[in-house]
Design a protein around this motif. Structure first.
Motif, PDB file in Angstrom:
ATOM      1  N   LEU A   1      -6.537   0.437   0.098  1.00 23.50           N
ATOM      2  CA  LEU A   1      -6.563  -0.668   1.047  1.00 23.50           C
ATOM      3  C   LEU A   1      -7.891  -0.686   1.785  1.00 23.50           C
ATOM      4  CD1 LEU A   1      -2.979  -0.104   2.478  1.00 23.50           C
ATOM      5  CD2 LEU A   1      -3.667  -1.791   0.775  1.00 23.50           C
ATOM      6  N   PRO A   2      -8.201  -1.782   2.506  1.00 24.01           N
ATOM      7  CA  PRO A   2      -9.422  -1.809   3.311  1.00 24.01           C
ATOM      8  C   PRO A   2      -9.409  -0.651   4.311  1.00 24.01           C
ATOM      9  CG  PRO A   2      -8.445  -3.988   3.200  1.00 24.01           C
ATOM     10  CD  PRO A   2      -7.477  -3.049   2.560  1.00 24.01           C
ATOM     11  N   GLY A   3     -10.554  -0.025   4.483  1.00 25.18           N
ATOM     12  CA  GLY A   3     -10.642   1.119   5.386  1.00 25.18           C
ATOM     13  C   GLY A   3     -10.500   2.436   4.647  1.00 25.18           C
ATOM     14  N   GLY A   4     -10.300   2.384   3.335  1.00 24.36           N
ATOM     15  CA  GLY A   4     -10.236   3.601   2.541  1.00 24.36           C
ATOM     16  C   GLY A   4      -8.873   4.263   2.456  1.00 24.36           C
ATOM     17  N   THR A   5      -7.866   3.717   3.115  1.00 30.23           N
ATOM     18  CA  THR A   5      -6.533   4.319   3.039  1.00 30.23           C
ATOM     19  C   THR A   5      -5.868   3.917   1.721  1.00 30.23           C
ATOM     20  OG1 THR A   5      -5.589   2.448   4.218  1.00 30.23           O
ATOM     21  CG2 THR A   5      -6.201   4.363   5.532  1.00 30.23           C
ATOM     22  N   THR A   6      -4.943   4.743   1.290  1.00 31.21           N
ATOM     23  CA  THR A   6      -4.238   4.494   0.038  1.00 31.21           C
ATOM     24  C   THR A   6      -2.747   4.406   0.298  1.00 31.21           C
ATOM     25  OG1 THR A   6      -5.929   5.687  -1.187  1.00 31.21           O
ATOM     26  CG2 THR A   6      -3.848   5.346  -2.294  1.00 31.21           C
ATOM     27  N   GLY A   7      -2.102   3.448  -0.365  1.00 29.21           N
ATOM     28  CA  GLY A   7      -0.660   3.290  -0.259  1.00 29.21           C
ATOM     29  C   GLY A   7      -0.040   3.253  -1.642  1.00 29.21           C
ATOM     30  N   LEU A   8       1.277   3.363  -1.681  1.00 28.47           N
ATOM     31  CA  LEU A   8       1.999   3.378  -2.950  1.00 28.47           C
ATOM     32  C   LEU A   8       2.846   2.124  -3.093  1.00 28.47           C
ATOM     33  CD1 LEU A   8       3.039   4.907  -5.521  1.00 28.47           C
ATOM     34  CD2 LEU A   8       4.881   5.743  -4.062  1.00 28.47           C
ATOM     35  N   VAL A   9       2.720   1.471  -4.246  1.00 26.04           N
ATOM     36  CA  VAL A   9       3.612   0.374  -4.615  1.00 26.04           C
ATOM     37  C   VAL A   9       4.617   0.985  -5.578  1.00 26.04           C
ATOM     38  CG1 VAL A   9       3.840  -1.868  -5.724  1.00 26.04           C
ATOM     39  CG2 VAL A   9       1.792  -1.343  -4.411  1.00 26.04           C
ATOM     40  N   HIS A  10       5.866   1.137  -5.126  1.00 31.34           N
ATOM     41  CA  HIS A  10       6.907   1.702  -5.992  1.00 31.34           C
ATOM     42  C   HIS A  10       7.155   0.735  -7.147  1.00 31.34           C
ATOM     43  CE1 HIS A  10      10.955   3.023  -7.253  1.00 31.34           C
ATOM     44  NE2 HIS A  10      10.471   4.213  -6.937  1.00 31.34           N
ATOM     45  N   ILE A  11       7.562   1.268  -8.288  1.00 30.37           N
ATOM     46  CA  ILE A  11       7.767   0.453  -9.487  1.00 30.37           C
ATOM     47  C   ILE A  11       8.772  -0.683  -9.246  1.00 30.37           C
ATOM     48  CG2 ILE A  11       9.586   1.919 -10.463  1.00 30.37           C
ATOM     49  CD1 ILE A  11       8.207   1.442 -13.229  1.00 30.37           C
ATOM     50  N   SER A  12       9.718  -0.476  -8.331  1.00 29.14           N
ATOM     51  CA  SER A  12      10.702  -1.519  -8.024  1.00 29.14           C
ATOM     52  C   SER A  12      10.110  -2.645  -7.187  1.00 29.14           C
ATOM     53  CB  SER A  12      11.903  -0.916  -7.292  1.00 29.14           C
ATOM     54  OG  SER A  12      11.495  -0.410  -6.041  1.00 29.14           O
ATOM     55  N   GLU A  13       8.907  -2.441  -6.642  1.00 35.53           N
ATOM     56  CA  GLU A  13       8.268  -3.453  -5.796  1.00 35.53           C
ATOM     57  C   GLU A  13       7.118  -4.161  -6.505  1.00 35.53           C
ATOM     58  OE1 GLU A  13       9.208  -4.518  -2.824  1.00 35.53           O
ATOM     59  OE2 GLU A  13      10.884  -3.134  -2.739  1.00 35.53           O
ATOM     60  N   VAL A  14       6.991  -3.977  -7.831  1.00 37.78           N
ATOM     61  CA  VAL A  14       5.886  -4.583  -8.566  1.00 37.78           C
ATOM     62  C   VAL A  14       6.191  -6.033  -8.927  1.00 37.78           C
ATOM     63  CG1 VAL A  14       4.562  -4.479 -10.721  1.00 37.78           C
ATOM     64  CG2 VAL A  14       5.013  -2.394  -9.439  1.00 37.78           C
ATOM     65  N   ALA A  15       7.397  -6.299  -9.432  1.00 39.66           N
ATOM     66  CA  ALA A  15       7.745  -7.652  -9.874  1.00 39.66           C
ATOM     67  C   ALA A  15       9.200  -7.947  -9.538  1.00 39.66           C
ATOM     68  CB  ALA A  15       7.519  -7.778 -11.380  1.00 39.66           C
ATOM     69  N   ASP A  16       9.555  -9.239  -9.590  1.00 41.39           N
ATOM     70  CA  ASP A  16      10.930  -9.649  -9.287  1.00 41.39           C
ATOM     71  C   ASP A  16      11.919  -9.182 -10.342  1.00 41.39           C
ATOM     72  OD1 ASP A  16      10.546 -10.888  -6.848  1.00 41.39           O
ATOM     73  OD2 ASP A  16       9.967 -12.787  -7.777  1.00 41.39           O
ATOM     74  N   ASN A  17      11.470  -9.109 -11.578  1.00 41.84           N
ATOM     75  CA  ASN A  17      12.377  -8.673 -12.637  1.00 41.84           C
ATOM     76  C   ASN A  17      12.229  -7.168 -12.858  1.00 41.84           C
ATOM     77  OD1 ASN A  17       9.788  -8.974 -13.542  1.00 41.84           O
ATOM     78  ND2 ASN A  17      10.317  -9.860 -15.504  1.00 41.84           N
ATOM     79  N   TYR A  18      13.068  -6.613 -13.725  1.00 41.19           N
ATOM     80  CA  TYR A  18      13.065  -5.174 -13.997  1.00 41.19           C
ATOM     81  C   TYR A  18      11.759  -4.768 -14.675  1.00 41.19           C
ATOM     82  CZ  TYR A  18      14.353  -0.676 -16.005  1.00 41.19           C
ATOM     83  OH  TYR A  18      14.376   0.636 -16.356  1.00 41.19           O
ATOM     84  N   VAL A  19      11.132  -3.712 -14.172  1.00 44.07           N
ATOM     85  CA  VAL A  19       9.885  -3.212 -14.737  1.00 44.07           C
ATOM     86  C   VAL A  19      10.173  -1.881 -15.417  1.00 44.07           C
ATOM     87  CG1 VAL A  19       7.543  -2.437 -14.240  1.00 44.07           C
ATOM     88  CG2 VAL A  19       8.518  -4.348 -12.958  1.00 44.07           C
ATOM     89  N   LYS A  20      10.116  -1.875 -16.745  1.00 43.98           N
ATOM     90  CA  LYS A  20      10.337  -0.639 -17.494  1.00 43.98           C
ATOM     91  C   LYS A  20       9.050   0.165 -17.576  1.00 43.98           C
ATOM     92  CE  LYS A  20      12.343   1.146 -21.722  1.00 43.98           C
ATOM     93  NZ  LYS A  20      13.068   0.819 -22.946  1.00 43.98           N
ATOM     94  N   ASP A  21       7.936  -0.519 -17.872  1.00 45.35           N
ATOM     95  CA  ASP A  21       6.638   0.135 -17.976  1.00 45.35           C
ATOM     96  C   ASP A  21       5.677  -0.565 -17.031  1.00 45.35           C
ATOM     97  OD1 ASP A  21       4.437   1.591 -18.718  1.00 45.35           O
ATOM     98  OD2 ASP A  21       4.193   0.618 -20.672  1.00 45.35           O
TER      99      ASP A  21
END
Length: 147
Positions: A25-45
């Motif tokens: 993110l801006p400022g050099g911090t890092t965050g995690l996007v969990h696989i369940s928060e990537v897309a509206d449908n099911y994400v297998k890969d």
């Protein structure tokens, strides 16, 4: 720049794991996007949706005391239809008034306790009769004809 829950930010994918993606993110911090928060449908890969170096818009969904930042790509997208659908589906039920299961039926005027109780008993008897009739004929219970 302070990172607050609910803010939308631009970030760059720096790493991908089997459970999510790390976004700088801006400022050099890092965050995690969990696989369940990537897309509206099911994400297998997750590799089918993101690659290292992708620029993504994320929404901050939580900031832990130890500095971990939870992010969401799907919540960052503008989706008024989805929000309206969620509000409709998860609308809290008003348990104060009489239930009106029959949509064609007009709302009832104020009933006193005796009227409510007699209506309840009648509905209950009707339901029990119907239930007994359907289950006994299927299971061969008392009163079923045997041939």
């Amino acid at each position: 720049m302070s990172i607050e829950v609910g803010s939308k930010l631009q970030g760059k994918v720096t790493g991908i794991t089997n459970f999510g993606a790390f976004v700088e993110l801006p400022g050099g911090t890092t965050g995690l996007v969990h696989i369940s928060e990537v897309a509206d449908n099911y994400v297998k890969d997750i590799n089918e949706h993101l690659k290292v170096g992708d620029e993504v818009e994320v929404k901050v969904i939580n900031v832990e005391k130890d500095g971990k930042i939870g992010l969401s790509i799907k919540k960052a997208k503008e989706q008024p239809q989805r929000e309206q659908r969620e509000q409709r589906e998860y609308r809290p039920r008003n348990n104060n008034g009489p239930r009106n299961n029959n949509r064609n039926e007009a709302p009832r005027a104020k009933e006193n306790f005796e009227q409510k109780m007699s209506r309840f008993l009648k509905d209950s008897e009707d339901r029990l009769t119907s239930l007994k009739r359907h289950t006994e004929s299927k299971r061969g219970g008392r009163g079923a004809r045997r041939g």
